[in-house]
Design a protein around this motif. Structure first.
Motif, PDB file in Angstrom:
ATOM      1  N   PHE A 189      45.993  26.137  40.708  1.00  0.00           N
ATOM      2  CA  PHE A 189      46.084  27.325  39.710  1.00  0.00           C
ATOM      3  C   PHE A 189      44.908  27.660  39.241  1.00  0.00           C
ATOM      4  O   PHE A 189      44.693  28.798  39.014  1.00  0.00           O
ATOM      5  N   GLU A 193      50.309  16.367  41.388  1.00  0.00           N
ATOM      6  CA  GLU A 193      49.931  17.336  40.131  1.00  0.00           C
ATOM      7  C   GLU A 193      48.599  17.691  39.749  1.00  0.00           C
ATOM      8  O   GLU A 193      48.300  18.808  39.359  1.00  0.00           O
ATOM      9  N   GLY A 242      54.383  28.817  41.761  1.00  0.00           N
ATOM     10  CA  GLY A 242      54.459  29.264  40.395  1.00  0.00           C
ATOM     11  C   GLY A 242      55.027  30.703  40.728  1.00  0.00           C
ATOM     12  O   GLY A 242      54.926  31.377  41.588  1.00  0.00           O
ATOM     13  N   HIS A 270      55.552  21.021  45.274  1.00  0.00           N
ATOM     14  CA  HIS A 270      55.956  21.984  44.083  1.00  0.00           C
ATOM     15  C   HIS A 270      56.328  23.226  44.692  1.00  0.00           C
ATOM     16  O   HIS A 270      55.809  23.741  45.353  1.00  0.00           O
ATOM     17  N   ARG A 274      49.915  22.000  31.861  1.00  0.00           N
ATOM     18  CA  ARG A 274      51.142  21.685  32.111  1.00  0.00           C
ATOM     19  C   ARG A 274      51.460  21.080  33.590  1.00  0.00           C
ATOM     20  O   ARG A 274      52.096  20.397  33.927  1.00  0.00           O
ATOM     21  N   LEU A 275      50.805  21.926  34.345  1.00  0.00           N
ATOM     22  CA  LEU A 275      50.813  21.993  35.891  1.00  0.00           C
ATOM     23  C   LEU A 275      50.381  20.341  36.095  1.00  0.00           C
ATOM     24  O   LEU A 275      50.677  19.841  37.145  1.00  0.00           O
ATOM     25  N   TYR A 294      47.965  20.549  42.215  1.00  0.00           N
ATOM     26  CA  TYR A 294      48.676  21.831  41.693  1.00  0.00           C
ATOM     27  C   TYR A 294      47.916  22.476  40.744  1.00  0.00           C
ATOM     28  O   TYR A 294      47.722  23.669  40.727  1.00  0.00           O
ATOM     29  N   ALA A 295      47.594  21.763  39.506  1.00  0.00           N
ATOM     30  CA  ALA A 295      46.805  22.026  38.515  1.00  0.00           C
ATOM     31  C   ALA A 295      45.584  22.834  39.055  1.00  0.00           C
ATOM     32  O   ALA A 295      44.926  23.906  38.327  1.00  0.00           O
ATOM     33  N   ARG A 334      48.783  26.334  30.750  1.00  0.00           N
ATOM     34  CA  ARG A 334      49.391  26.399  32.064  1.00  0.00           C
ATOM     35  C   ARG A 334      48.942  25.187  32.838  1.00  0.00           C
ATOM     36  O   ARG A 334      49.554  24.438  33.396  1.00  0.00           O
TER      37      ARG A 334
END
Lengths: 510, 510
Positions: free
Chosen positions: B497, B490, A102, A99, B452-453, B493-494, B449
């Motif tokens: 974040f 994913e 961000g 990925h 979405r991530l 990734y989320a 966000r």
């Protein structure tokens, strides 16, 4: 919940194998992935996802295009020409796809869109992400539009310039005076730089000139010089050229002096957009990074030039002067006539022909290009102390007439890789005067657009040969200009545009 | 000049043959041409050139990618999935490629960037070119950025709305009252529309509701409804559904009600940008085109919602009311609490689960989602005259408790193609409370966000299940939320974040 997996550590996936696919997307980095490859399934990548691609120690951000088995295998990845070039990928190399991080700096782009003033660190963050290729055209376009129309403060403009300088290389010359010359553009055919640099270098000034390619015009100085010699010099070669010939006429893009600006310029070109703040930041970031101490800036003013009114000139002059002071470089702004093109040719090869004619003292040389170049060279030499006040014009004329400037120009081209003759277009079409009368107005923007539609600057030989100037008396049917193109479709396209949007208006004979 | 050709008529070139290549660039139309094909040579096309492509009677504007012999033959052309779909191209079809017509409307985009006010006809020209797919993301981004930050006048906003309506289809219902409901968004999980529509339809109102997919959020109503039934209805099917069930819960995109807005929304999504003028034009253009007469608009207000302060609400209320009046539609604006998400689920499938729980009267149904939906349904029924003033809330509660709303919801889904159960994610990860204390703030934007991530809204089952609300007392280690994802990458990734940007702040226990 017993049919689900609780998952707490990132998984490490096998890399893909690079396969060459020979697709040219120009500057846009694209990675082609099979829709059923493990990395697409595990990471959830879809078409248009932005991903980080790593090959060896190099990496970049690319856009995903998803392909089927007819194009690639499940364990393979392909790259667009720009991406494979930047990553130096070879068939069979391992390709790691993750990925994209961000982009926090997009927050500051939105803040600017909403009318907030940005701090230096915020502009730094945006320019770093732009320079690294993490931005697509969409956020760059939003940033440019948000900054245009007088929406940057003076401080923001200075900070933007510093941010751009921070993204690239810097040259230094260890000399008290390093001369440079720039034109803000907007006037087709106004190709004075090669002549000014040759004259000033002949007078003993150090002029390591680097130029950009066209933004919204049919040719930049780098496009015109690329007709005559090699212009994509790296820093070491540029230094050799300047040591050998006292000057250069190179393309700035290969030097990485302001890589963020290079990315912005691509989008400005697509939008045909050029704002004060971007103009000042673009000029000064490149000049400061190039190590210049004295920069002469030619600003043509006219109703269809880039700068249209005296008030615009004064605003630009004030912003340029203020920003230059903050950045420790001296600028002198020279206002010139911007009511019509300069010289006859518009487009790289046609302009190169005019430049050679002036330098060689040919009787056919365009008078206006010669006079303007000598005036600017004189100003630059006075500004840099190469002669006394009021003595520049005469010195410039002597250096041109005596052949010293032409000799110096040849030396520069030789040092850069040899002097070549301009080519000529295959397809020509005259645009005749619709009636008897006098040339009343010439629309620079329409001429520039027609020359671009004819293929300039990408096609070196394409463009316009202008046969008349303001005030000339013409007869119906007499050619006002000739379109030059390398492809018949482009000739038809440019001709169609001029038929619908005449660039030259013939008035009643006085 | 004797080695050149004078050329005065456009040449007619042989078309290319279509070859399927299976490359998905999502919405971007791309045509793949061999770098040595006759059309590239004659027309001078290079990578990134914009061209017009015609197959049969259909045509569109596409971007050129130049390929080598390993990909295509010299007499062949390939198309991205979006372009081949739109052109209905089949292997062997003739493909005609010509220069894209010049985009005159870009002048008005530039004028707006420079701060000028645009006339209705100029906005019409921009929207027509946007709707026809002639704009890439770059000029759309410039236009959006130039219009944001309060730089559209009220008249421009109304004209922009009219221009958007002018690009698409219009529905009419031949009824004096056609009810509609919209939320400006910004609040994750705030999925009241399916419930409000079911209640209002059960009260006898005609509610042909069409919704958008997510712009900057993890789910739009259309994304959530797509979990439960078919939402891509054409105009004839929508009419059948509304005649049969008295209401619909369809995706607006397939109806072509405001195709220009659909293009703008893609770029707004990429930029995470939503301005007042675009918001008003987007809402009202779709509602007017859908034939609505009474539109209830839910505006959540909170520090991390889309509308953050009362002043913003009043500005939006005034602009919406004024524009609605000019366009002949009635609006009622309802301010709601926007300090935290509504319901538990964030993401299409998780929100669909909450909606079903409320409609079915399940004990687990989120109380806040139920209460807010009933309040809005009551307001809408009063606004449309389905009951007297002050009677709406009680009527809504009765229709829900008595099962009429759930029956009506099932009828709508049956008419649209059948009711389905929501799926569940494969990968889950809890995010625990870092300490003992009380939930002090919830950041809607960070939650959105993260969802979405995690893959929402494209991955229906992805998103967040929220376990706490403002004021709840928690113990260290207790799960505040659970991330749901369809792919491990994913999820990571989320999770990464949220680790860097906590969305829920735990304060001292009071």
């Amino acid at each position: 919940m017993n049919d689900t997996v609780r998952f707490d550590s990132p998984c490490v996936l096998e890399p893909l194998r690079y396969r060459a696919l020979d697709i040219d997307t120009w500057q846009e980095h694209v990675i082609y992935l099979h829709r059923d490859c493990a990395v697409c399934r595990a990471e959830g990548f879809r078409a248009q996802a932005r991903v980080q691609v790593q090959v060896g120690a190099r990496r970049l951000i690319a856009t995903v295009n998803v392909v089927g088995s007819g194009v690639l295998g499940r364990a393979e990845a392909a790259l667009s020409a720009s991406a494979s070039g930047a990553l130096e990928a070879r068939a069979g190399d391992l390709v790691y796809v993750t990925h994209a991080p961000g982009l926090e700096s997009l927050r500051w782009v939105r803040a600017k869109v909403y009318g907030n003033e940005l701090a230096g660190a915020q502009l730094d963050a945006i320019m770093q992400d732009v320079a690294s290729g993490s931005y697509t055209g969409v956020p760059i376009a939003a940033f440019l539009a948000a900054c245009a129309g007088g929406r940057m403060t003076e401080r923001e403009t200075i900070d933007l310039t510093r941010a751009m300088i921070g993204t690239g290389e810097r040259l230094s010359w260890n000399r008290p005076v390093v001369a440079d010359k720039h034109c803000v553009g907007g006037l087709p055919g106004n190709r004075t730089s090669p002549i000014v640099v040759a004259v000033a270098a002949a007078a003993g000034l150090l002029v390591p000139k680097t130029s950009s390619r066209a933004i919204t015009s049919p040719a930049g100085t780098a496009d015109t010089m690329a007709v005559l010699t090699r212009v994509d010099l790296d820093a070491a070669t540029l230094r050799q050229v300047v040591e050998q010939a006292g000057a250069s006429l190179a393309w700035g893009g290969a030097l990485g002096l302001s890589p963020a600006d290079d990315m912005l310029i691509q989008v400005e070109r697509a939008l045909d957009l050029d704002s004060d703040a971007q103009l000042v930041a673009s000029i000064l970031s490149k000049k400061v990074a190039a190590g210049s101490t004295h920069v002469l800036i030619d600003v043509p003013v006219g109703p269809t030039a880039k700068v249209r009114e005296e008030a615009d000139l004064e605003r630009l002059r004030s912003l340029l002067t203020l920003a230059a002071q903050a950045l420790g470089v001296r600028v002198r702004i020279v206002r010139t006539d911007g009511t019509q093109p300069v010289g006859r040719g518009i487009g790289p090869a046609l302009e190169a022909r005019d430049v050679l004619a002036v330098l060689q003292g040919a009787p056919s040389a365009p008078h206006d290009l010669r006079e303007r170049s000598l005036m600017l060279a004189g100003e630059l030499m006075e500004f840099c102390g190469a002669c006394g006040a009021g003595e520049g014009a005469a010195l410039a004329a002597a250096l041109l007439a005596g052949g010293a400037a032409w000799t110096r120009f040849q030396a520069i081209c030789e040092a850069q890789g040899g002097l070549r003759a301009p080519g000529r277009a295959l397809f020509l079409r005259d645009v005749p005067a619709p009636r008897d009368g006098v040339v009343a107005t010439i629309d620079n923007r329409r001429l520039a657009r027609a020359a671009r539609l004819a293929g300039a600057p990408e096609r070196q030989v394409a463009g316009i040969d202008l046969h008349v100037r303001l005030g000339d008396t013409v007869r119906a049917g007499q050619p006002l200009l000739t379109l030059h193109a390398q492809a018949s479709g482009e000739l038809a396209y440019a001709g169609g545009f001029l038929a619908a949007h005449p660039a030259i208006v013939i008035g009643e004979a006085g």
